[in-house]
Design a protein around this motif. Structure first.
Motif, PDB file in Angstrom:
ATOM      1  N   MET A   1      45.090  32.590  57.564  1.00 17.19           N
ATOM      2  CA  MET A   1      44.186  32.144  56.503  1.00 17.19           C
ATOM      3  C   MET A   1      44.405  32.962  55.231  1.00 17.19           C
ATOM      4  SD  MET A   1      40.640  31.368  58.399  1.00 17.19           S
ATOM      5  CE  MET A   1      40.993  32.237  59.891  1.00 17.19           C
ATOM      6  N   SER A   2      44.230  32.312  54.116  1.00 11.02           N
ATOM      7  CA  SER A   2      44.511  33.003  52.861  1.00 11.02           C
ATOM      8  C   SER A   2      43.430  34.002  52.509  1.00 11.02           C
ATOM      9  CB  SER A   2      44.611  31.972  51.734  1.00 11.02           C
ATOM     10  OG  SER A   2      44.578  32.636  50.506  1.00 11.02           O
ATOM     11  N   GLU A   3      43.899  35.148  51.990  1.00  8.91           N
ATOM     12  CA  GLU A   3      42.906  36.136  51.563  1.00  8.91           C
ATOM     13  C   GLU A   3      42.282  35.753  50.223  1.00  8.91           C
ATOM     14  OE1 GLU A   3      46.556  38.888  50.179  1.00  8.91           O
ATOM     15  OE2 GLU A   3      46.279  37.844  52.067  1.00  8.91           O
ATOM     16  N   ALA A  28      28.256  32.677  57.494  1.00  8.95           N
ATOM     17  CA  ALA A  28      28.773  33.693  56.561  1.00  8.95           C
ATOM     18  C   ALA A  28      29.173  34.958  57.324  1.00  8.95           C
ATOM     19  CB  ALA A  28      27.728  34.001  55.498  1.00  8.95           C
ATOM     20  N   ASP A  29      28.389  35.318  58.335  1.00  9.37           N
ATOM     21  CA  ASP A  29      28.715  36.513  59.136  1.00  9.37           C
ATOM     22  C   ASP A  29      30.009  36.305  59.925  1.00  9.37           C
ATOM     23  OD1 ASP A  29      26.450  37.707  58.239  1.00  9.37           O
ATOM     24  OD2 ASP A  29      25.276  37.419  60.076  1.00  9.37           O
ATOM     25  N   ILE A  30      30.154  35.103  60.502  1.00 12.13           N
ATOM     26  CA  ILE A  30      31.374  34.796  61.272  1.00 12.13           C
ATOM     27  C   ILE A  30      32.587  34.863  60.342  1.00 12.13           C
ATOM     28  CG2 ILE A  30      32.629  32.970  62.508  1.00 12.13           C
ATOM     29  CD1 ILE A  30      29.925  32.019  63.652  1.00 12.13           C
ATOM     30  N   ALA A  31      32.445  34.281  59.156  1.00 13.43           N
ATOM     31  CA  ALA A  31      33.560  34.284  58.199  1.00 13.43           C
ATOM     32  C   ALA A  31      33.936  35.718  57.822  1.00 13.43           C
ATOM     33  CB  ALA A  31      33.183  33.474  56.960  1.00 13.43           C
ATOM     34  N   GLN A  32      32.937  36.508  57.482  1.00 15.98           N
ATOM     35  CA  GLN A  32      33.204  37.914  57.093  1.00 15.98           C
ATOM     36  C   GLN A  32      33.899  38.651  58.226  1.00 15.98           C
ATOM     37  OE1 GLN A  32      32.903  39.258  54.222  1.00 15.98           O
ATOM     38  NE2 GLN A  32      31.114  38.494  53.117  1.00 15.98           N
ATOM     39  N   ALA A  33      33.411  38.425  59.462  1.00 18.61           N
ATOM     40  CA  ALA A  33      33.986  39.119  60.624  1.00 18.61           C
ATOM     41  C   ALA A  33      35.444  38.719  60.836  1.00 18.61           C
ATOM     42  CB  ALA A  33      33.161  38.815  61.872  1.00 18.61           C
ATOM     43  N   ASN A  34      35.828  37.556  60.295  1.00 18.73           N
ATOM     44  CA  ASN A  34      37.207  37.091  60.416  1.00 18.73           C
ATOM     45  C   ASN A  34      38.008  37.339  59.144  1.00 18.73           C
ATOM     46  OD1 ASN A  34      37.716  35.560  63.144  1.00 18.73           O
ATOM     47  ND2 ASN A  34      35.593  35.188  62.548  1.00 18.73           N
ATOM     48  N   GLY A  35      37.500  38.208  58.305  1.00 20.38           N
ATOM     49  CA  GLY A  35      38.244  38.627  57.118  1.00 20.38           C
ATOM     50  C   GLY A  35      38.196  37.649  55.962  1.00 20.38           C
ATOM     51  N   MET A 178      32.760  26.614  68.676  1.00 19.33           N
ATOM     52  CA  MET A 178      33.001  25.401  67.883  1.00 19.33           C
ATOM     53  C   MET A 178      32.710  25.677  66.394  1.00 19.33           C
ATOM     54  SD  MET A 178      31.092  21.728  68.176  1.00 19.33           S
ATOM     55  CE  MET A 178      31.484  21.296  69.837  1.00 19.33           C
ATOM     56  N   PHE A 179      31.634  26.425  66.161  1.00 21.35           N
ATOM     57  CA  PHE A 179      31.258  26.768  64.781  1.00 21.35           C
ATOM     58  C   PHE A 179      32.332  27.662  64.150  1.00 21.35           C
ATOM     59  CE2 PHE A 179      27.679  28.790  62.017  1.00 21.35           C
ATOM     60  CZ  PHE A 179      28.018  27.979  60.957  1.00 21.35           C
ATOM     61  N   LYS A 180      32.811  28.618  64.945  1.00 19.70           N
ATOM     62  CA  LYS A 180      33.856  29.525  64.439  1.00 19.70           C
ATOM     63  C   LYS A 180      35.105  28.726  64.064  1.00 19.70           C
ATOM     64  CE  LYS A 180      36.444  33.647  65.691  1.00 19.70           C
ATOM     65  NZ  LYS A 180      37.612  33.592  66.541  1.00 19.70           N
ATOM     66  N   ARG A 181      35.470  27.762  64.930  1.00 25.20           N
ATOM     67  CA  ARG A 181      36.669  26.951  64.639  1.00 25.20           C
ATOM     68  C   ARG A 181      36.469  26.109  63.379  1.00 25.20           C
ATOM     69  NH1 ARG A 181      36.938  26.328  70.193  1.00 25.20           N
ATOM     70  NH2 ARG A 181      35.967  24.290  70.117  1.00 25.20           N
ATOM     71  N   LEU A 182      35.251  25.595  63.209  1.00 29.90           N
ATOM     72  CA  LEU A 182      34.970  24.786  62.012  1.00 29.90           C
ATOM     73  C   LEU A 182      35.143  25.634  60.745  1.00 29.90           C
ATOM     74  CD1 LEU A 182      33.964  22.075  60.838  1.00 29.90           C
ATOM     75  CD2 LEU A 182      31.622  22.911  61.112  1.00 29.90           C
ATOM     76  N   ILE A 183      34.675  26.874  60.814  1.00 25.84           N
ATOM     77  CA  ILE A 183      34.795  27.773  59.653  1.00 25.84           C
ATOM     78  C   ILE A 183      36.271  28.094  59.388  1.00 25.84           C
ATOM     79  CG2 ILE A 183      34.255  30.107  58.836  1.00 25.84           C
ATOM     80  CD1 ILE A 183      31.567  29.755  60.479  1.00 25.84           C
ATOM     81  N   GLU A 184      37.023  28.302  60.459  1.00 28.18           N
ATOM     82  CA  GLU A 184      38.468  28.546  60.287  1.00 28.18           C
ATOM     83  C   GLU A 184      39.143  27.322  59.668  1.00 28.18           C
ATOM     84  OE1 GLU A 184      38.932  31.599  64.093  1.00 28.18           O
ATOM     85  OE2 GLU A 184      39.522  29.511  64.312  1.00 28.18           O
ATOM     86  N   ASP A 185      38.777  26.134  60.164  1.00 31.22           N
ATOM     87  CA  ASP A 185      39.349  24.891  59.608  1.00 31.22           C
ATOM     88  C   ASP A 185      38.993  24.756  58.129  1.00 31.22           C
ATOM     89  OD1 ASP A 185      40.324  24.298  62.094  1.00 31.22           O
ATOM     90  OD2 ASP A 185      38.868  22.729  62.554  1.00 31.22           O
ATOM     91  N   LEU A 186      37.764  25.128  57.794  1.00 33.95           N
ATOM     92  CA  LEU A 186      37.321  25.049  56.393  1.00 33.95           C
ATOM     93  C   LEU A 186      38.173  25.972  55.517  1.00 33.95           C
ATOM     94  CD1 LEU A 186      35.228  24.048  54.281  1.00 33.95           C
ATOM     95  CD2 LEU A 186      33.744  25.935  54.989  1.00 33.95           C
ATOM     96  N   ALA A 187      38.406  27.177  56.012  1.00 32.93           N
ATOM     97  CA  ALA A 187      39.200  28.137  55.236  1.00 32.93           C
ATOM     98  C   ALA A 187      40.637  27.635  55.055  1.00 32.93           C
ATOM     99  CB  ALA A 187      39.194  29.499  55.930  1.00 32.93           C
ATOM    100  N   VAL A 188      41.208  27.084  56.123  1.00 30.07           N
ATOM    101  CA  VAL A 188      42.594  26.583  56.053  1.00 30.07           C
ATOM    102  C   VAL A 188      42.673  25.409  55.069  1.00 30.07           C
ATOM    103  CG1 VAL A 188      44.408  25.390  57.348  1.00 30.07           C
ATOM    104  CG2 VAL A 188      43.260  27.368  58.356  1.00 30.07           C
ATOM    105  N   ALA A 189      41.731  24.462  55.212  1.00 34.96           N
ATOM    106  CA  ALA A 189      41.747  23.287  54.329  1.00 34.96           C
ATOM    107  C   ALA A 189      41.502  23.695  52.875  1.00 34.96           C
ATOM    108  CB  ALA A 189      40.687  22.281  54.783  1.00 34.96           C
ATOM    109  N   ALA A 190      40.597  24.634  52.669  1.00 37.10           N
ATOM    110  CA  ALA A 190      40.306  25.083  51.294  1.00 37.10           C
ATOM    111  C   ALA A 190      41.524  25.759  50.695  1.00 37.10           C
ATOM    112  CB  ALA A 190      39.115  26.038  51.298  1.00 37.10           C
TER     113      ALA A 190
END
Ligand SMILES: Cc1cc2nc3c(=O)[nH]c(=O)nc-3n(C[C@H](O)[C@H](O)[C@H](O)COP(=O)(O)O)c2cc1C
Length: 195
Positions: A1-3, A28-35, A178-190
């Protein structure tokens, strides 16, 4: 995922004990925890009058709509946790989106802020369906109305009163993943859409 990508987490409820704010904060916490740099914002901090064309003609959009738009502009991916009111979108969320859609610089194409970001949606409800029916309306507003790209995946947290553990995580591990994967997908798509 892009920084370089930043994620914004919103909820369609301003209620102090809102389950959807809890879901957005967790995201937001999950996203932060994943950098992934991320922001939780409370729509209650952006109060706007009920949209009225006469009011807009007289005064223009409220400053809070401009502030919310500016917040959107510095994030490339947006997750919205949406309460379901009578199987539909909440007035707070619809009104906020409506006003933001009216904030436009002279040379700016219509709805540009929505068309240049990626959205993901979810819901939490004390009911058994987790607010999933209301997400159909939210999807319609964002995608068809505002021209946004909305990821097909979504999360619905049913029986929300029992769904969050003391650490704020979802006690159903499958749903949390599932929520974590959705957030990862959001970051990749964004990242793909905006770089
Ligand atoms: C006007 C109104 C309509 C509602 N309709 C629904 C509904 O259709 N489906 C549902 O699951 N919950 C419904 N609820 C219950 C909400 O899911 C519940 O109040 C929830 O806690 C709101 O989200 P929040 O906790 O984020 O504020 C409704 C609540 C209100 C006030």
């Amino acid at each position: 995922m892009s920084e370089h990508v930043r994620l914004l987490f919103l909820a369609g409820s301003a209620r102090e004990q809102s389950f959807n704010k809890r879901l957005a904060r967790l995201g937001a916490d999950i996203a932060q925890a994943n950098g992934l740099p991320s922001t939780f914002a409370d729509l209650g901090d952006y109060p706007m009058p009920l949209y009225d064309g006469d009011l807009e003609a007289a005064e223009g959009p409220p400053e809070t709509a401009e502030q919310l738009k500016n917040l959107l502009l510095v994030h490339q991916g947006v997750f919205i946790a949406c309460p379901e009111y009578n199987s539909s979108i909440t007035p707070l969320l619809k009104n906020s989106l409506d006003w933001v859609s009216r904030v436009r610089a002279e040379d700016e194409p219509p709805l540009q802020v929505f068309k240049t970001r990626v959205f993901a949606i979810g819901a939490a409800s004390p009911g058994g369906y987790g607010g999933i029916r209301g997400l159909m309306t939210v999807r319609q507003v964002l995608q068809i109305g505002l021209g946004a790209l909305v990821l097909p995946g979504q999360v619905a947290v049913a029986r929300a009163g029992d769904a969050f553990g003391e650490d704020g995580h979802l006690t159903d591990k499958g749903l949390q993943d599932m929520f974590k994967r959705l957030i990862e997908d959001l970051a990749v798509a964004a990242t793909k859409l905006t770089h």
